[in-house]
Design a protein around this motif. Structure first.
Motif, short mmCIF file in Angstrom:
data_model
loop_
_atom_site.label_atom_id
_atom_site.label_comp_id
_atom_site.label_asym_id
_atom_site.label_seq_id
_atom_site.Cartn_x
_atom_site.Cartn_y
_atom_site.Cartn_z
N GLY A 53 -77.39 -26.64 -67.95
CA GLY A 53 -77.92 -26.68 -69.30
C GLY A 53 -77.98 -28.11 -69.82
N PRO A 54 -78.54 -28.32 -71.03
CA PRO A 54 -78.66 -29.67 -71.60
C PRO A 54 -77.33 -30.40 -71.65
N GLY A 55 -77.36 -31.67 -71.28
CA GLY A 55 -76.17 -32.50 -71.32
C GLY A 55 -75.36 -32.50 -70.04
N GLU A 56 -75.66 -31.57 -69.11
CA GLU A 56 -74.93 -31.52 -67.84
C GLU A 56 -75.58 -32.46 -66.83
N ASN A 57 -74.76 -32.98 -65.91
CA ASN A 57 -75.25 -33.96 -64.94
C ASN A 57 -76.37 -33.42 -64.06
N ASN A 58 -76.32 -32.12 -63.73
CA ASN A 58 -77.31 -31.54 -62.83
C ASN A 58 -78.56 -31.05 -63.54
N TYR A 59 -78.61 -31.20 -64.85
CA TYR A 59 -79.75 -30.70 -65.64
C TYR A 59 -80.97 -31.57 -65.39
N GLY A 60 -82.12 -30.91 -65.14
CA GLY A 60 -83.33 -31.67 -64.88
C GLY A 60 -84.54 -30.77 -64.72
N ILE A 83 -85.00 -26.68 -65.69
CA ILE A 83 -85.82 -26.37 -66.87
C ILE A 83 -86.97 -25.45 -66.51
N MET A 84 -87.69 -25.76 -65.43
CA MET A 84 -88.85 -24.95 -65.07
C MET A 84 -88.43 -23.58 -64.52
N ALA A 85 -87.33 -23.53 -63.78
CA ALA A 85 -86.84 -22.23 -63.30
C ALA A 85 -86.39 -21.37 -64.48
N LEU A 127 -92.39 -37.27 -82.32
CA LEU A 127 -91.15 -36.60 -81.91
C LEU A 127 -90.25 -36.36 -83.13
N ASP A 128 -90.10 -37.40 -83.94
CA ASP A 128 -89.26 -37.27 -85.13
C ASP A 128 -89.81 -36.21 -86.09
N ALA A 129 -91.14 -36.12 -86.18
CA ALA A 129 -91.76 -35.12 -87.05
C ALA A 129 -91.48 -33.69 -86.55
N LEU A 130 -91.25 -33.55 -85.24
CA LEU A 130 -90.92 -32.25 -84.65
C LEU A 130 -89.44 -31.92 -84.80
N GLY A 131 -88.68 -32.85 -85.37
CA GLY A 131 -87.25 -32.65 -85.51
C GLY A 131 -86.48 -32.98 -84.25
N ILE A 132 -87.11 -33.79 -83.37
CA ILE A 132 -86.47 -34.19 -82.12
C ILE A 132 -86.18 -35.68 -82.18
N ASN A 133 -84.94 -36.05 -82.01
CA ASN A 133 -84.51 -37.44 -82.10
C ASN A 133 -85.07 -38.23 -80.91
N ASN A 164 -80.78 -34.47 -72.76
CA ASN A 164 -80.18 -33.93 -73.98
C ASN A 164 -81.04 -32.85 -74.64
N LEU A 165 -82.26 -32.65 -74.16
CA LEU A 165 -83.17 -31.70 -74.80
C LEU A 165 -83.10 -30.32 -74.14
N SER A 166 -83.26 -29.29 -74.94
CA SER A 166 -83.28 -27.92 -74.42
C SER A 166 -84.69 -27.56 -73.95
N LEU A 167 -84.79 -26.45 -73.26
CA LEU A 167 -86.10 -25.92 -72.86
C LEU A 167 -86.97 -25.71 -74.10
N ALA A 168 -86.40 -25.18 -75.17
CA ALA A 168 -87.17 -24.95 -76.40
C ALA A 168 -87.72 -26.26 -76.96
N ASP A 169 -86.95 -27.34 -76.84
CA ASP A 169 -87.42 -28.65 -77.30
C ASP A 169 -88.63 -29.10 -76.48
N TYR A 170 -88.56 -28.93 -75.17
CA TYR A 170 -89.67 -29.35 -74.31
C TYR A 170 -90.92 -28.52 -74.57
N VAL A 171 -90.73 -27.24 -74.87
CA VAL A 171 -91.87 -26.39 -75.24
C VAL A 171 -92.50 -26.88 -76.54
N LYS A 172 -91.66 -27.26 -77.49
CA LYS A 172 -92.15 -27.77 -78.79
C LYS A 172 -92.98 -29.04 -78.58
#
Length: 270
Positions: free
Chosen positions: A152-159, A163-165, A239-245, A252-260
């Motif tokens: 998940g987001p923030g973990e070393n193996n996240y990538g 995300i696509m799986a 990005l900032d307008a989408l609420g994403i820093n 650090n981003l979730s799947l939902a963030d990438y979809v946004k």
């Protein structure tokens, strides 16, 4: 645990990433996890010498499709399972094989495989293109690949792979398989994972190709901030307008963030 010591005279091939499962305790646990039934469309990728194949055939009344690239293994499999008329071998490269051709209406595919380490990641990306015709997938993979699938987001193996799986499937790591369960022994632990395609995507994207490009671009430069990694696709202000820093890093981003982000790029292109 009891082991099957014979390799039927076949020398494992490094170029095919072959490590033959020989531990009957592990095989039994895999079959229990899959719980195959006679009325299901089971497909095995890379049956090898048939250790799992034998148990699948017993559970499915002999109905099984297998995809095998190593032509030297095919006569071994044909001889070993000659008394199963509904055992079908497809001599093909799983990376190029159209799995949709094996599906039929109302009978989604159930995939099983001890996947070669050297092609596991590209093969999973290939299989994700066929999830509309799949009920589930049970794979033996290098443990590090299973960790990447489930991260998940923030973990070393996240990538990108995870995300696509996770866009298409629920990911469930099941159990670890040690090197001594194989011949030849790999240098790393393996693990069994279950991928179950969603009936309804939790975060549907407007253009999946845009999502793929955004994620690929972001993780090509995963140590950079989003404003730098994605600068060719979206501005820091957007990005900032989408609420994403925009100062965050890709992991650090979730799947939902990438979809946004992807949907914003798609909307802008219209």
């Amino acid at each position: 645990m009891a082991k099957q010591s014979s390799n039927l005279g076949h020398q494992a091939r490094k170029r095919f990433g072959q490590n033959f499962l020989q531990d009957h305790g592990v095989i039994d646990r895999i079959i229990r996890s899959i719980h195959p039934k006679p009325d299901e469309c089971m497909v095995e990728i890379g049956p090898g010498l048939g250790a799992i194949t034998e148990e699948l055939l017993a559970a499915t009344d002999g109905k099984l499709n297998v995809v095998e690239l190593d032509r030297d293994l095919i006569p071994i499999l044909r001889t070993k399972f000659f008394n199963y008329p509904d055992f079908v071998i497809h001599e093909a490269d799983a990376l190029k094989f159209d799995f949709n051709q094996l599906a039929s209406p109302g009978q989604p595919l159930r995939l099983v495989g001890n996947l070669p380490y050297n092609i596991s990641t590209p093969l999973i990306f290939h299989l994700l293109k066929h999830v509309d015709n799949m009920r589930d997938m049970h794979f033996m993979l290098q443990k590090e690949v299973v960790d990447r699938l489930a991260a998940g987001p923030g973990e070393n193996n996240y990538g990108r792979l995870g995300i696509m799986a996770q866009y298409y499937c629920q990911i469930q790591p099941l159990f670890i398989v040690p090197p001594e369960s194989f011949d030849p022994r790999p240098k790393v632990d393996s693990a069994i994972v279950r991928l179950t395609p969603y009936k309804e995507l939790p975060h549907p994207v407007k253009e999946v190709k845009t999502l793929e490009k955004v994620v690929r671009t972001a993780f090509t430069m995963r140590r950079k901030t989003l404003r730098n990694a994605l600068s060719a696709m979206i501005s820091a202000e957007e990005l900032d307008a989408l609420g994403i820093n925009s100062a965050l890093r890709p992991e650090n981003l979730s799947l939902a963030d990438y979809v946004k982000i992807s949907d914003s790029i798609t909307d802008r292109a219209k």
